[in-house]
Design an enzyme around this catalytic site. Structure first.
Site, PDB file in Angstrom:
ATOM      1  CG  ASP A 199      -8.865   8.484   0.132  1.00 26.91           C
ATOM      2  OD1 ASP A 199      -7.754   8.726  -0.982  1.00 26.91           O
ATOM      3  OD2 ASP A 199      -9.891   9.921   0.830  1.00 26.91           O
ATOM      4  CG  ASN A 201      -5.997  -2.507  -9.404  1.00 28.67           C
ATOM      5  OD1 ASN A 201      -5.538  -2.885 -10.169  1.00 28.67           O
ATOM      6  ND2 ASN A 201      -6.714  -2.637  -9.124  1.00 28.67           N
ATOM      7  CE1 TYR A 251       0.514   6.835 -12.878  1.00 27.59           C
ATOM      8  CE2 TYR A 251       2.336   6.997 -15.509  1.00 27.59           C
ATOM      9  CZ  TYR A 251       1.732   6.258 -14.326  1.00 27.59           C
ATOM     10  OH  TYR A 251       1.559   4.678 -14.682  1.00 27.59           O
ATOM     11  CE  LYS A 303       2.644   3.907 -10.377  1.00 33.48           C
ATOM     12  NZ  LYS A 303       1.768   2.977  -9.720  1.00 33.48           N
TER      13      LYS A 303
END
Length: 317
Positions: free
Chosen positions: A74, A101, A186, A190
């Site tokens: 996790d 990934n 988010y 990234k």
């Protein structure tokens, strides 16, 4: 754009691969394609052991000799990542390809088990801790065989990071005070994926590193969004949404292309094309600040007696 498809993957005999988020989507597709090219072993992580068993069963029907091992992990829990790292290093003394990934996208405000903003904590910090645990094995692999590869998945969303790029001061919180916050959180995570890849490449030149954007993929990252978010993505990406089988090409390219054809530390768009940077993605000071902040957060999480800093200093000599 590079002329590449899964048939372009070279023979992987002897190579060991680790893929995070391998129980579905792009991770599962990566395993399925790489397994066809004779790697010695593919390890993959995720949170659902039942899904992992189904992945192994499905791939073995097509590649009966595939060596596949599930590593429970996790990425929102340092404890879980520490256990995953221990399990891997107990099983393998070699690691040629690490594909980071796994990830989450635009989820509601929350924190990880260790109190960090959930998207940053999962997409960046969780992977950073896993890399810390696996890097000694990768350095030994590179020294012995001439190459080891880290591929980190990012997104075009990094262009949408707020001024400053990363808000370090309140990363140990939900960061839920901004309008549209879940998307900005988010984008921030990234951006961190790109910056951290560039720093690993700079500090660890014996390992090839790439950050890759897979395209807009119809996976659970999109399917699990709310109706309004799914509608927004549908309208803004008409005709460009890919299946996992299509979207996996860029990470497969980065993981297997000849070392001389990969610019370590670079950001790539599909397939194998150097991507357009943003002001913050090429900010070396911000990248260094992220590296230092990250190492501070990961202090005390060591599988080996040496620290990551001492390991990289030794590697640079």
């Amino acid at each position: 754009m590079t002329n590449f498809d899964a048939y372009s993957i070279p023979d992987l005999s002897g190579k060991v691969v680790f893929i995070t988020g391998g129980t579905a989507g792009l991770g599962k597709s990566s395993i399925a394609e790489l397994a066809k090219h004779n790697p010695a072993h593919i390890y993959f992580s995720g949170r659902n052991s039942n899904n992992a068993s189904r992945v192994i069963e499905e791939i073995k029907t097509k590649v009966p000799n595939a060596q596949l091992t599930f590593i429970p992990c996790d990425l929102a829990s340092f404890t879980s990542i520490d256990e995953a790292g221990k399990l891997f290093v107990s099983k393998s003394q070699r690691l040629d390809i690490l594909i980071c990934n796994a990830g989450i996208m635009a989820v509601p405000a929350d924190v990880t088990a260790d109190g960090y903003e959930i998207q940053f904590g999962t997409n960046h910090l969780g992977h950073a801790l896993l890399i810390k645990h696996l890097l000694p094995t990768m350095l030994k692999t590179s020294e012995a065989y001439g190459d080891a590869r880290i591929v980190s998945l990012t997104s075009l969303g990094f262009h949408g990071a707020l001024p400053g790029g990363i808000c370090f001061k309140d990363l140990k919180s939900k960061q839920d005070i901004r309008v549209g916050g879940r998307w900005f959180r988010y984008f921030q995570s990234k951006l961190a994926n790109i910056l951290y890849a560039s720093e690993i490449a700079r500090r660890c030149p014996s390992i090839s590193v790439a950050a890759v954007h897979p395209g807009v993929i119809k996976t659970d990252l999109v399917n699990n969004l709310g109706l309004a978010d799914r509608a927004l993505i549908a309208v803004t990406t008409i005709g460009t949404v890919l299946t996992p089988e299509q979207g996996v090409q860029n990470q497969l390219w980065a993981a297997t292309v000849d070392k001389k054809d990969l610019q370590s530390g670079a950001y790539y768009e599909p397939v194998g094309r150097l991507g357009k940077p943003s002001k913050y993605s090429q900010d070396k000071h911000l990248a260094s600040e992220l590296w230092d902040w990250t190492q501070k957060q990961l202090e005390g999480h060591n599988l080996f007696t040496h620290t990551l800093r001492s390991l990289l200093l030794d590697n640079a000599r």
